[in-house]
Design a protein around this motif. Structure first.
Motif, short mmCIF file in Angstrom:
data_model
loop_
_atom_site.label_atom_id
_atom_site.label_comp_id
_atom_site.label_asym_id
_atom_site.label_seq_id
_atom_site.Cartn_x
_atom_site.Cartn_y
_atom_site.Cartn_z
N VAL A 92 9.17 -5.01 -10.96
CA VAL A 92 7.95 -4.99 -11.78
C VAL A 92 6.84 -4.24 -11.05
O VAL A 92 6.11 -3.43 -11.65
N ASP A 93 6.70 -4.46 -9.74
CA ASP A 93 5.72 -3.71 -8.95
C ASP A 93 5.99 -2.21 -9.04
O ASP A 93 5.07 -1.40 -9.21
N VAL A 94 7.24 -1.85 -8.89
CA VAL A 94 7.63 -0.43 -8.89
C VAL A 94 7.31 0.20 -10.25
O VAL A 94 6.69 1.27 -10.33
N VAL A 95 7.72 -0.46 -11.30
CA VAL A 95 7.49 0.08 -12.64
C VAL A 95 6.00 0.18 -12.94
O VAL A 95 5.52 1.18 -13.49
N VAL B 176 8.89 14.18 -11.47
CA VAL B 176 9.33 13.89 -10.10
C VAL B 176 8.36 14.48 -9.09
O VAL B 176 7.92 13.81 -8.15
N ALA B 177 7.99 15.75 -9.27
CA ALA B 177 7.09 16.41 -8.31
C ALA B 177 5.72 15.76 -8.27
O ALA B 177 5.07 15.73 -7.22
N GLY B 178 5.27 15.24 -9.41
CA GLY B 178 3.96 14.61 -9.47
C GLY B 178 3.94 13.15 -9.09
O GLY B 178 2.90 12.50 -9.17
N GLY B 179 5.08 12.60 -8.67
CA GLY B 179 5.13 11.20 -8.27
C GLY B 179 5.06 10.24 -9.43
O GLY B 179 4.61 9.10 -9.30
N LEU B 180 5.56 10.66 -10.61
CA LEU B 180 5.53 9.82 -11.81
C LEU B 180 6.86 9.11 -12.04
O LEU B 180 6.93 8.17 -12.84
N SER B 181 7.89 9.56 -11.39
CA SER B 181 9.22 8.95 -11.49
C SER B 181 10.02 9.41 -10.27
O SER B 181 9.91 10.57 -9.87
N PRO B 182 10.83 8.53 -9.69
CA PRO B 182 11.60 8.96 -8.51
C PRO B 182 12.72 9.92 -8.86
O PRO B 182 13.17 10.68 -8.00
N ASP C 176 0.83 -1.20 0.00
CA ASP C 176 0.00 0.00 0.00
C ASP C 176 0.87 1.25 0.00
O ASP C 176 0.52 2.28 -0.59
N ALA C 177 2.02 1.18 0.68
CA ALA C 177 2.92 2.34 0.73
C ALA C 177 3.42 2.69 -0.66
O ALA C 177 3.56 3.86 -1.02
N LEU C 178 3.71 1.68 -1.47
CA LEU C 178 4.18 1.93 -2.82
C LEU C 178 3.09 2.57 -3.67
O LEU C 178 3.35 3.41 -4.52
N ASP C 179 1.84 2.21 -3.42
CA ASP C 179 0.75 2.63 -4.29
C ASP C 179 0.23 4.04 -3.97
O ASP C 179 -0.70 4.49 -4.60
N ARG C 180 0.82 4.72 -3.00
CA ARG C 180 0.38 6.08 -2.73
C ARG C 180 0.86 6.99 -3.86
O ARG C 180 1.88 6.71 -4.50
N PRO C 181 0.16 8.11 -4.12
CA PRO C 181 0.54 8.98 -5.23
C PRO C 181 1.70 9.90 -4.93
O PRO C 181 2.22 10.55 -5.81
N ALA C 182 2.11 9.98 -3.66
CA ALA C 182 3.19 10.91 -3.30
C ALA C 182 4.50 10.50 -3.95
O ALA C 182 4.73 9.33 -4.26
N PRO C 183 5.40 11.48 -4.16
CA PRO C 183 6.71 11.14 -4.70
C PRO C 183 7.46 10.15 -3.81
O PRO C 183 7.42 10.24 -2.59
N HIS C 184 8.11 9.19 -4.44
CA HIS C 184 8.95 8.23 -3.73
C HIS C 184 10.40 8.60 -3.97
O HIS C 184 10.77 9.03 -5.05
N THR C 185 11.24 8.39 -2.98
CA THR C 185 12.65 8.68 -3.17
C THR C 185 13.37 7.48 -3.74
O THR C 185 13.02 6.32 -3.46
N LEU C 186 14.38 7.76 -4.53
CA LEU C 186 15.24 6.70 -5.06
C LEU C 186 15.87 5.93 -3.90
O LEU C 186 15.97 4.69 -3.95
N ALA D 196 15.25 15.40 -8.61
CA ALA D 196 14.91 14.31 -7.70
C ALA D 196 14.14 14.85 -6.51
O ALA D 196 14.00 16.06 -6.32
N ALA D 197 13.64 13.93 -5.70
CA ALA D 197 12.84 14.31 -4.54
C ALA D 197 13.70 14.66 -3.33
O ALA D 197 13.20 15.26 -2.38
#
Length: 448
Positions: free
Chosen positions: A28-31, A166-172, A3-13, A221-222
């Motif tokens: 695969v989950d991350v991508v 990055v800001a929109g949580g579309l890529s770390p 569930d933590a991965l599926d949040r829309p917030a930016p994730h850090t590398l 980056a975030a």
């Protein structure tokens, strides 16, 4: 999937790398998570030009297989990256944000080859200001990306789509390019971190040129930690703990520069916070008799015109009005003016080196005005101010980083730290310490 991965917030590398290593979820989950975010925001953020759904999933599967076999290639193996549509990817069309460019590189740019060798995953290519020759991120051809944090203002340019991703949580993390602030300005306006390394530290081969003397490749980056990881992988820049010059910062004062009072107040508060944390804050004055905008505009215009001369002469209708006008201006710059500007840079590089000695970093606002609307950003005076504080570092080939400003300032604003060429390791250590001292949380607008 977590569930933590599926949040829309930016994730850090940094966090994703740790979580992949701990098998909390797969590459695969991350991508899949980021591809869904990209698809869901295709109309609202518009960060990407092209999205590589199939190849990204294939690369993720290969990464998972390597990790299962105990052979990850690096700490970024399985980490998705967004790539500005100015960096060559073999077999993928490059438009450089322009109706006058349609290139299919036959080989990867060296930074992309490094990314593949390290196991990083390419999500797709991001929108940009045409030919990387403008600070707003607005684009006459595709409309450009939108600022996911502050929709009413511009995303900044030219690396607009990379910042929005990055800001929109579309890529770390995302690759950008920076000729006069094209990484740092959008980082400031989208409230993320943007880093331009020393000139030549990351190869610009295979990157469509804007002004080769000033062009740099870097990252959005975030967090500062994410940039440090990326620079360790791509630039062999070690990560060290803490600033090494006594926690001393110099406010880079330019007496002739007008700074918006709200920005000036926000910077003063931030510096007071750092002072209370043990930093010593002093002021230095910029070299006199040196007009940063005039010198950088001369060099940039001269070189950009020569890079794009054939397009301007044969297909001018395929160029946006603002870029076409700037290229025409470049046609009038003489070789004598260009050589004199280069000579001036040599002088000032020495003077700034003397000013910077003994300090961990020089400091100023990334942008000296509050974020302009899309309507205001077309004004020439606004465009000049968007670039005013970020041009010097390209002239000097110096490392520079923009950090998100504190929430009690105008939304958005950024703090720029820079040093002299070659001090990338030290500057990143200082930036990490400053970011920790300010402890700036991300705006909630970016997380929805």
């Amino acid at each position: 999937m977590s569930d933590a991965l599926d949040r829309p917030a930016p994730h850090t590398l940094h966090d994703l790398s740790d979580d992949l290593a701990a098998n909390r979820y797969s590459a695969v989950d991350v991508v899949d998570h980021f591809l869904r975010r990209i698809d869901d925001t295709a109309d609202s953020i518009r960060a990407f030009v092209e999205v590589f759904h199939d190849s990204a999933r294939r690369q993720a599967k290969e990464s998972d297989e390597r990790r299962l076999a105990g052979r990850p290639r690096s700490e970024i193996d399985g980490i998705p990256f967004a790539v500005k549509d100015i960096i060559g990817i073999a077999g993928q069309r490059m438009y450089a944000g322009s109706g006058a460019v349609d290139i299919v590189p036959t080989s990867d740019a060296p930074v992309i080859a490094q990314l593949r060798a390290a196991g990083g995953i390419i999500l797709g290519t991001t929108r940009m200001h045409e030919l990387a020759y403008g600070p707003s991120g607005l684009n006459d051809f595709d409309g450009g990306a939108y600022n996911p944090c502050y929709p009413e203002i511009i995303p900044g340019g030219s690396s607009s789509g990379s910042a929005a991703a990055v800001a929109g949580g579309l890529s770390p993390i995302a690759f950008g390019s920076d000729t006069g602030g094209s990484i740092r300005a959008p980082a400031s306006l989208c409230q993320i971190v943007g880093f331009k390394p020393s000139y030549g530290l990351l190869s610009t081969e295979g990157v469509h040129p804007t002004a080769p003397t000033l062009d740099h490749v870097g990252f959005l980056a975030a967090s500062v930690d994410d940039v440090r990881i990326a620079m360790r992988v791509f630039g062999d820049v070690p990560i060290i703990d803490g600033p090494g010059r006594g926690r001393r910062l110099a406010v880079f004062d330019e007496p002739d520069l007008t700074v918006d009072p709200a920005i000036a107040t926000a910077l003063r508060r931030a510096l007071d916070t750092l002072s209370n944390c043990g930093w010593r804050i002093e002021a230095v004055t910029a070299p006199s008799g040196f007009d940063v905008m005039d010198v950088s505009s001369t060099i940039m215009a001269y070189e950009a015109y020569r890079v794009n001369r054939e397009r301007l002469e044969t297909v001018p209708e395929r160029l946006g009005a603002d870029v076409r006008e700037r290229l025409q201006d470049g046609s009038r710059v003489t070789s004598g003016q260009y050589e004199r500007a280069l000579h001036e840079v040599d002088r000032v590089r020495t003077e700034v080196g003397v000013l910077a000695e003994g300090y961990d970093a020089l400091v100023n606002p990334t942008i000296p005005i509050t974020g302009p609307t899309r309507e205001d950003a077309v004004r020439e005076d606004v465009r000049r101010m968007l670039m005013r504080n970020t041009r010097l570092q390209n002239l000097l080939g110096a490392p520079a980083i923009s950090l998100p400003g504190a929430e009690d300032g105008p939304a958005p604003w950024g703090i720029q730290l820079f040093s002299v060429r070659g001090r990338d390791t030290e500057l990143l250590a200082t930036a990490a310490a400053v970011a920790a001292g300010l402890a700036t949380p991300r705006p909630t607008q970016c997380m929805t």
